[in-house]
Scaffold this active site. Structure first.
Site, PDB file in Angstrom:
ATOM      1  N   GLU A  40       5.647 -19.355 -31.710  1.00  0.00           N
ATOM      2  CA  GLU A  40       4.554 -18.390 -31.812  1.00  0.00           C
ATOM      3  C   GLU A  40       5.071 -16.985 -31.474  1.00  0.00           C
ATOM      4  O   GLU A  40       6.011 -16.824 -30.700  1.00  0.00           O
ATOM      5  CB  GLU A  40       3.450 -18.788 -30.831  1.00  0.00           C
ATOM      6  CG  GLU A  40       2.210 -17.902 -30.873  1.00  0.00           C
ATOM      7  CD  GLU A  40       1.152 -18.309 -29.870  1.00  0.00           C
ATOM      8  OE1 GLU A  40      -0.016 -17.931 -30.059  1.00  0.00           O
ATOM      9  OE2 GLU A  40       1.483 -19.011 -28.880  1.00  0.00           O
ATOM     10  N   LYS A 114      -4.228 -18.569 -36.542  1.00  0.00           N
ATOM     11  CA  LYS A 114      -4.614 -19.356 -35.367  1.00  0.00           C
ATOM     12  C   LYS A 114      -6.131 -19.339 -35.189  1.00  0.00           C
ATOM     13  O   LYS A 114      -6.755 -18.271 -35.161  1.00  0.00           O
ATOM     14  CB  LYS A 114      -3.921 -18.769 -34.141  1.00  0.00           C
ATOM     15  CG  LYS A 114      -4.172 -19.502 -32.833  1.00  0.00           C
ATOM     16  CD  LYS A 114      -3.360 -18.830 -31.728  1.00  0.00           C
ATOM     17  CE  LYS A 114      -3.571 -19.492 -30.377  1.00  0.00           C
ATOM     18  NZ  LYS A 114      -2.773 -18.825 -29.330  1.00  0.00           N
ATOM     19  N   CYS A 155      -0.223 -23.134 -30.903  1.00  0.00           N
ATOM     20  CA  CYS A 155      -0.394 -23.062 -29.445  1.00  0.00           C
ATOM     21  C   CYS A 155      -1.721 -23.660 -28.937  1.00  0.00           C
ATOM     22  O   CYS A 155      -1.878 -24.878 -28.912  1.00  0.00           O
ATOM     23  CB  CYS A 155      -0.212 -21.627 -28.984  1.00  0.00           C
ATOM     24  SG  CYS A 155       0.185 -21.467 -27.217  1.00  0.00           S
TER      25      CYS A 155
END
Length: 276
Positions: A40, A114, A155
């Site tokens: 990330e 995300k 994540c």
């Protein structure tokens, strides 16, 4: 397929980070890697919104993306850019946290923004307000490749199992979880969450991570957990990269997916239910 997880300690300087990740890509290809994954925010780890506004670019203007696309093309490899922080045209000025699947021809095969934003008080000294700087995505993505379908996540998404179930039901056999995971929560939850997502779906879970203390020209330094992991569809840890930056190689075999799903075909046993 020989696969490389690239573990980084990115700074808040995108050009510096590009030079580092480019060198690691070359090293991974030299030892035979055909699918490479970065963490990330490969381009910039920063706690300062002002600094991010000064160094981040839109996707069309970003320097890291075309350079890494050219790397994939020149080596003829698949490359998951775990994510890049990118400016958007949103009126509120928030960034995108965007993951890219790059084909061996250098073309962008898939993009994923995300979905779940990290908005927590880990401790009195460690707080995160990701929604203040990043706008959430709203589209789940399975990327087609010439080896296995890839479900793309980033994540904090790993704490939301329904996303992974839907990706697996849509055909994913590999789930990617590039991360810059908190040092505190990583020690407590990182491995358990990744193994659970693999076991629940019968997928490989590949999680390249940021690690260590990240230097900052502006604002506070940040510390991340490291321990990039590759987990088999049966939930076994195939690779734990520890806390040092570098390349970490393992072999991935699609037969493992079918074997795990034959043993425990839980995806076929999902039932709708009422309540609570």
């Amino acid at each position: 397929m020989k696969t490389a997880l690239i573990q980084l300690t990115s700074s808040d300087d995108p050009r510096e980070n590009l030079a580092t990740v480019s060198e690691y890509i070359d090293q991974a290809v030299d030892v035979g890697a055909q699918f490479l994954l970065t963490p990330e925010v490969t381009n910039c780890v920063s706690s300062s919104r002002d600094h991010q506004r000064s160094v981040l670019k839109t996707e069309d203007e970003d320097e890291t993306l075309p350079a890494l696309r050219e790397k994939a093309k020149s080596h003829g490899v698949w490359l998951l850019i775990g994510s890049l922080g990118l400016k958007t045209n949103d009126p509120d000025g928030r960034f995108a946290n965007r993951s890219f699947m790059i084909g061996p021809d250098g073309e962008i095969r898939a993009r994923y923004d995300k979905i779940h934003m990290f908005d927590v008080n880990v401790s009195a000294e460690e707080t995160y307000r990701e929604p203040a700087g990043y706008r959430p995505g709203n589209q789940a993505v399975v990327a087609d490749t010439d080896f296995m379908p890839i479900g793309m996540t980033v994540c904090y998404d790993v704490r939301f199992p329904m996303l992974y179930q839907k990706l697996a039901l849509a055909g994913a056999k590999v789930l990617t979880v590039p991360a810059a995971f908190s040092y505190v929560t990583g020690a407590a939850h990182w491995e358990s969450l990744l193994r659970a997502r693999a076991i629940e779906t019968g997928c490989f879970v590949l999680a390249p991570a940021q690690t260590g203390t990240h230097s900052a020209s502006v604002g506070n330094t940040r510390k991340t957990h490291g321990h990039s992991l590759a987990v088999s569809p049966w939930g076994e840890v195939l690779l734990d990269a520890g806390t040092e930056p570098g390349i970490h190689i393992f072999d991935m075999d699609d037969k493992s997916v079918e074997l795990a799903r034959q043993k425990v075909p839980s995806l076929q046993h999902i039932r709708a239910f009422d309540g609570p």
